[in-house]
Design a protein around this motif. Structure first.
Motif, mmCIF file in Angstrom:
data_model
loop_
_atom_site.group_PDB
_atom_site.id
_atom_site.type_symbol
_atom_site.label_atom_id
_atom_site.label_comp_id
_atom_site.label_asym_id
_atom_site.label_seq_id
_atom_site.Cartn_x
_atom_site.Cartn_y
_atom_site.Cartn_z
ATOM 1 N N ASP A 134 25.958 -6.544 -11.780
ATOM 2 C CA ASP A 134 27.210 -7.396 -11.601
ATOM 3 C C ASP A 134 28.122 -8.580 -10.427
ATOM 4 O OD1 ASP A 134 29.476 -8.533 -12.008
ATOM 5 O OD2 ASP A 134 30.295 -6.519 -13.217
ATOM 6 N N PRO A 135 27.477 -9.245 -9.844
ATOM 7 C CA PRO A 135 28.241 -9.145 -8.359
ATOM 8 C C PRO A 135 29.477 -8.832 -8.201
ATOM 9 C CG PRO A 135 27.557 -11.809 -9.760
ATOM 10 C CD PRO A 135 27.027 -10.722 -10.395
ATOM 11 N N PHE A 136 30.249 -8.572 -9.080
ATOM 12 C CA PHE A 136 32.158 -8.629 -8.899
ATOM 13 C C PHE A 136 32.003 -6.489 -8.880
ATOM 14 C CE2 PHE A 136 35.447 -5.945 -10.539
ATOM 15 C CZ PHE A 136 36.280 -6.560 -9.563
ATOM 16 N N ALA A 137 30.665 -6.159 -9.514
ATOM 17 C CA ALA A 137 31.068 -4.795 -8.619
ATOM 18 C C ALA A 137 29.903 -4.386 -7.174
ATOM 19 C CB ALA A 137 29.676 -3.754 -10.065
ATOM 20 N N ASP A 138 29.270 -5.283 -6.956
ATOM 21 C CA ASP A 138 28.848 -5.519 -5.726
ATOM 22 C C ASP A 138 30.174 -5.799 -4.564
ATOM 23 O OD1 ASP A 138 25.749 -4.821 -6.645
ATOM 24 O OD2 ASP A 138 25.784 -6.995 -6.920
ATOM 25 N N GLU A 139 30.225 -6.712 -4.780
ATOM 26 C CA GLU A 139 32.110 -6.587 -4.161
ATOM 27 C C GLU A 139 32.880 -5.477 -4.510
ATOM 28 O OE1 GLU A 139 33.255 -10.978 -5.215
ATOM 29 O OE2 GLU A 139 31.994 -11.786 -5.115
ATOM 30 N N ALA A 140 32.812 -5.038 -5.572
ATOM 31 C CA ALA A 140 33.899 -4.254 -5.510
ATOM 32 C C ALA A 140 33.338 -2.953 -4.473
ATOM 33 C CB ALA A 140 34.151 -4.169 -6.611
ATOM 34 N N TRP A 141 32.125 -2.127 -4.603
ATOM 35 C CA TRP A 141 30.852 -1.407 -3.516
ATOM 36 C C TRP A 141 31.503 -1.473 -2.173
ATOM 37 C CZ3 TRP A 141 30.111 3.119 -4.417
ATOM 38 C CH2 TRP A 141 29.015 3.967 -3.442
ATOM 39 N N ARG A 142 31.584 -2.894 -2.044
ATOM 40 C CA ARG A 142 31.208 -3.327 -0.786
ATOM 41 C C ARG A 142 32.739 -3.127 0.354
ATOM 42 N NH1 ARG A 142 27.645 -6.225 -0.132
ATOM 43 N NH2 ARG A 142 28.423 -8.010 -1.892
ATOM 44 N N ALA A 143 33.787 -3.638 -0.680
ATOM 45 C CA ALA A 143 34.863 -3.519 -0.592
ATOM 46 C C ALA A 143 35.925 -2.182 -0.253
ATOM 47 C CB ALA A 143 35.731 -4.067 -1.399
ATOM 48 N N ALA A 144 34.799 -1.044 -0.718
ATOM 49 C CA ALA A 144 35.261 0.181 -1.038
ATOM 50 C C ALA A 144 34.863 0.503 -0.227
ATOM 51 C CB ALA A 144 34.557 1.297 -2.100
ATOM 52 N N ILE A 145 33.211 0.466 0.419
ATOM 53 C CA ILE A 145 32.721 1.327 1.559
ATOM 54 C C ILE A 145 33.358 0.351 3.397
ATOM 55 C CG2 ILE A 145 30.229 0.793 2.964
ATOM 56 C CD1 ILE A 145 30.852 3.651 0.384
ATOM 57 N N GLU A 146 33.352 -0.977 3.117
ATOM 58 C CA GLU A 146 34.416 -1.476 4.142
ATOM 59 C C GLU A 146 35.079 -0.776 4.476
ATOM 60 O OE1 GLU A 146 33.923 -5.756 3.735
ATOM 61 O OE2 GLU A 146 31.990 -5.381 4.262
ATOM 62 N N HIS A 147 36.544 -0.660 3.715
ATOM 63 C CA HIS A 147 37.876 0.214 3.349
ATOM 64 C C HIS A 147 37.610 1.714 4.267
ATOM 65 C CE1 HIS A 147 41.241 1.928 3.341
ATOM 66 N NE2 HIS A 147 41.429 2.587 2.727
ATOM 67 N N ALA A 201 34.948 3.164 5.777
ATOM 68 C CA ALA A 201 34.611 2.894 7.518
ATOM 69 C C ALA A 201 35.827 2.620 8.234
ATOM 70 C CB ALA A 201 33.518 1.616 7.173
ATOM 71 N N GLY A 202 36.630 2.206 8.310
ATOM 72 C CA GLY A 202 38.038 1.947 8.516
ATOM 73 C C GLY A 202 38.347 2.824 8.471
ATOM 74 N N CYS A 203 38.890 3.717 7.500
ATOM 75 C CA CYS A 203 40.419 4.037 7.055
ATOM 76 C C CYS A 203 40.266 5.907 7.425
ATOM 77 C CB CYS A 203 40.168 3.854 5.879
ATOM 78 S SG CYS A 203 41.884 6.024 4.895
ATOM 79 N N LEU A 204 41.331 5.930 8.341
ATOM 80 C CA LEU A 204 41.114 7.744 9.178
ATOM 81 C C LEU A 204 41.342 8.878 7.409
ATOM 82 C CD1 LEU A 204 40.773 9.921 11.058
ATOM 83 C CD2 LEU A 204 43.261 9.428 11.690
ATOM 84 N N SER A 205 42.236 8.360 6.520
ATOM 85 C CA SER A 205 42.385 9.445 5.806
ATOM 86 C C SER A 205 41.156 9.870 4.669
ATOM 87 C CB SER A 205 43.664 8.831 4.454
ATOM 88 O OG SER A 205 44.589 8.651 5.004
#
Length: 59
Positions: free
Chosen positions: A9-22, A24-28
């Motif tokens: 599912d491309p949406f699941a892949d996009e959702a995973w990528r968004a979560a990981i990218e966030h 990676a840059g989020c101190l919390s």
């Protein structure tokens, strides 16, 4: 992501990528014991997309 968690599912892949990218840059997200509402929301969106993809594929 384990082989069991991968979907076509491309949406699941996009959702995973968004979560990981966030995360990676989020101190919390990177601090053990800290909470991040955005990170939790993105992870829930990914989990929901995976569940939907799996139920729609007959698995």
């Amino acid at each position: 992501m384990t082989a069991a968690e991968q979907t076509k599912d491309p949406f699941a892949d996009e959702a995973w990528r968004a979560a990981i990218e966030h995360a990676a840059g989020c101190l919390s997200c990177r601090t053990p014991g800290a909470r991040c509402e955005t990170g939790e929301r993105l992870l829930r969106a990914y989990e929901g997309a995976v569940r939907k993809a799996r139920s729609g594929s007959g698995e």
